[in-house]
Motif scaffolding. Sequence first.
Motif, short mmCIF file in Angstrom:
data_model
loop_
_atom_site.label_atom_id
_atom_site.label_comp_id
_atom_site.label_asym_id
_atom_site.label_seq_id
_atom_site.Cartn_x
_atom_site.Cartn_y
_atom_site.Cartn_z
N HIS A 15 0.78 -1.30 0.32
CA HIS A 15 0.09 0.16 0.34
C HIS A 15 1.23 1.09 -0.14
N LEU A 16 1.75 0.93 0.67
CA LEU A 16 2.94 2.14 1.34
C LEU A 16 3.32 2.32 -0.19
N GLU A 18 2.04 2.06 -3.28
CA GLU A 18 1.36 2.02 -4.52
C GLU A 18 1.45 3.75 -4.34
N ARG A 19 1.76 4.72 -3.01
CA ARG A 19 1.21 5.71 -2.50
C ARG A 19 2.31 6.23 -2.92
N GLN A 22 2.24 6.97 -7.36
CA GLN A 22 1.27 7.46 -7.63
C GLN A 22 1.75 8.80 -7.14
N LEU A 23 2.26 9.22 -6.24
CA LEU A 23 2.89 10.79 -5.53
C LEU A 23 4.04 10.71 -7.04
N TYR A 96 5.48 9.77 8.14
CA TYR A 96 4.81 9.28 6.28
C TYR A 96 3.56 9.07 6.30
N GLU A 99 -0.80 11.59 4.39
CA GLU A 99 -0.82 11.59 2.95
C GLU A 99 0.05 13.26 3.24
N GLU A 103 3.83 13.11 1.03
CA GLU A 103 4.22 13.99 -0.14
C GLU A 103 4.61 15.06 0.40
#
Length: 124
Positions: A15-16, A18-19, A22-23, A96, A99, A103
């Motif tokens: 999950h991290l 993927e985050r 995306q960023l 972190y 979000e 970021e």
Amino acid sequence: MNQHLTPTGMAYDSHLAERITQLVERHKVSFYVKEMMGGITWMVDEKMCISIFKGNLMVRVEPDELEEFLGKPGATQMIHGGKAMMGYLTVSSEGYDMEEDLEYWVNKCLEYNPKAKASKKKKA
């Protein structure tokens, strides 16, 4: 936590990952993800940019801004082989999870990336 394994069996939080992906994609930079040092690393311009390593982030940031970065929650100087790694920090989950915090770190890594030196390629 959604654990996945790298091909060599190291666990990381998918999950991290993927985050972070995306960023990084929002910045429209060319990158790839590489397994290294027992974790996974986002490579930008053939340079380490940000990594997930032992449940933490490993961030590559402007060394001249070290004091500011060390004041952030969860941020500590990265130590490798008993020596401080200039321009590298370890950030625990408290730094972190939100979000906007993740970021912040991705942005700082990408800001520094054009100035960062690429590591020398090992000869085969």
